[in-house]
Design an enzyme around this catalytic site. Structure first.
Site, short mmCIF file in Angstrom:
data_model
loop_
_atom_site.label_atom_id
_atom_site.label_comp_id
_atom_site.label_asym_id
_atom_site.label_seq_id
_atom_site.Cartn_x
_atom_site.Cartn_y
_atom_site.Cartn_z
N HIS A 169 0.82 -1.20 0.10
CA HIS A 169 -0.07 -0.04 0.06
C HIS A 169 1.06 1.22 0.05
O HIS A 169 1.93 1.10 0.73
CB HIS A 169 -0.99 0.07 1.20
N ASP A 226 -7.85 -4.15 -0.61
CA ASP A 226 -8.36 -3.87 -2.03
C ASP A 226 -8.42 -5.48 -2.58
O ASP A 226 -9.36 -6.02 -3.23
CB ASP A 226 -7.43 -3.11 -2.81
#
Length: 428
Positions: free
Chosen positions: A306, A363
């Site tokens: 991330h 995600d």
């Protein structure tokens, strides 16, 4: 504590002292607002080192893997709260009492329907229009239907607009899906939870009864919670930027949706599913793992690591547990889900991924859950926008509630031509 100052040496043996502001957590910031009086501005492409506002809503420490909403850890909120509980917290700053919660839920449920003419509005779109295009257009058009809550200077109008957006976004999002699939719109059911109602509007059909699966319902609620707000990201900054001009709330949220639609922002879980489709089967995973490790290969594993969280994504742990619960409950037979689970196993065991902290992020897991539930990839970012709406509204309201807020006006470093004389067309 004594006032801290940063001294900046300027060309020409000049200098200026700039105040250093301290927040309740995180980095100190240097207040450069007076720098312009000396004829200088800062240059910070993408505003990566600039605090654009003062906010008390969300705090992120990417190095430590911390995400707090109004001081509460996201791990606790995702497990012990529900989405509307979190909505109240984001909007009002404190967790609601039982009475406040009941009143809030009741108010949201009484605003879930949209004006009937909005159904006709959808008919202006092509059937193959991207759901995000429709969501952006319809959300912006709400200002033409709800003109009694457009005075941004009236706190009551701001509150009404907030309720309407939180309440109606699931209805509009589901209408985008139904229109794309050619099915009739399904009206909201106020006897269901926020997440359950959304699932009903997505998957119910008039010819048979629809029953909400409680495991799927809880998973959907957690997806909403984990995407509700994420500090000053691109879309939230867009909403604040638009709102600083006094634009109406529906236009501001439509601007946020447009920003979220960008593949570098809201399209991460969609990109993750596209990657799984590219891999195709479990036996091809070693080939793509080798490509991911090759510095000269442009291929990237989507859904791992991330930009903000350098250690781990605190939302991913909850989403991982939820993902496995859903897959176990639904017993979905899908080769792409098999690919996803094998990729997860490798990422959690392979030294290359561990050393680089390339763990599966929120995600990755939310994309798998939505795939298993039956939500098409084109709707993934729509659900992201639905979840994030309350965060956008909270930031919009916070900005307008702050005294002395100004219209945003970033500066630039001009590198174009300097003044030159115009040349008549016949002499060029």
């Amino acid at each position: 504590m004594a006032d801290l100052k940063a001294k900046l040496e300027l060309p020409g043996n000049d200098s200026i002292e700039l105040p250093v502001k301290q927040g309740s957590a995180g980095f100190d910031v240097i207040d450069i607002s007076k720098l312009g009086s000396k004829g200088y501005f800062t240059f910070d492409p993408g505003f990566l080192a600039t605090a654009s506002c003062e906010s008390a809503i969300t705090y992120i420490d990417g190095d430590q893997g911390i995400l707090l909403h109004r001081g509460y850890p996201i791990e606790q909120l995702a497990v012990d709260s529900d989405y509307l509980d979190l909505c109240y917290l984001l909007l009002y700053g404190e967790l609601p009492t039982k009475e406040q919660y009941a009143e809030f839920v009741h108010t949201v449920k009484t605003h879930t329907m949209v004006h009937e003419q909005i159904a006709f509005f959808f008919r202006g779109f092509r059937r193959d229009a991207h759901p995000m295009a429709m969501l952006c257009g319809v959300t912006g058009a709400l200002s033409a239907f709800y003109q009694d809550s457009l005075d941004v200077n009236d706190p009551r109008h701001r509150e009404i607009a907030a309720y309407r957006l939180v309440s109606k976004m699931p209805t509009i999002a589901a209408m985008c899906y139904k229109y794309s699939s050619g099915q009739p719109f399904v009206y909201p059911r106020n006897d269901l939870s926020y997440a359950g109602n959304f699932l009903s509007m997505m998957f119910a059909v008039p010819c048979e009864e629809y029953k909400v699966n409680p495991i799927v319902e809880r998973a959907m609620d957690r997806i909403f919670i984990l995407h509700a707000d994420h500090e000053q990201n691109a879309s939230t900054s867009t909403v604040r930027l638009a709102g600083s001009s006094g634009a109406n709330p529906f236009a501001c949220i439509a601007a946020g949706i447009a920003s979220l639609w960008g593949p570098a922002h809201g399209g991460a879980n969609e990109a993750c599913l596209q990657m799984l489709e590219e891999i195709g089967s479990v036996d091809r995973i070693p080939e793509f793992i080798a490509r991911a490790k090759d510095k000269n290969d442009p291929f990237r594993l989507m859904g791992f690591g991330h930009r903000v969280y350098k250690n781990f994504d605190p939302r991913a742990k909850v989403m991982r547990e939820t993902c496995h619960e859903v897959l176990k409950e639904l017993k979905v037979q899908d080769p792409l889900l098999d690919v996803a689970m094998e990729l997860e196993r490798i990422a959690l065991e392979d030294e290359y991924f561990i050393s680089k902290k390339l763990y599966p992020n929120v995600d990755f897991y939310s994309g798998i859950i939505m795939k298993a539930i039956g939500i098409p990839t084109s709707m993934f970012t729509v659900l992201f926008a639905l979840s994030r709406t309350v965060g956008w509204i909270a930031h919009w309201k916070e900005m307008l509630d702050q005294p002395g807020h100004k219209i945003s006006r970033p500066r630039q470093l001009y590198t174009g031509e300097t003044a030159r004389d115009f040349v008549d067309l016949d002499k060029r």
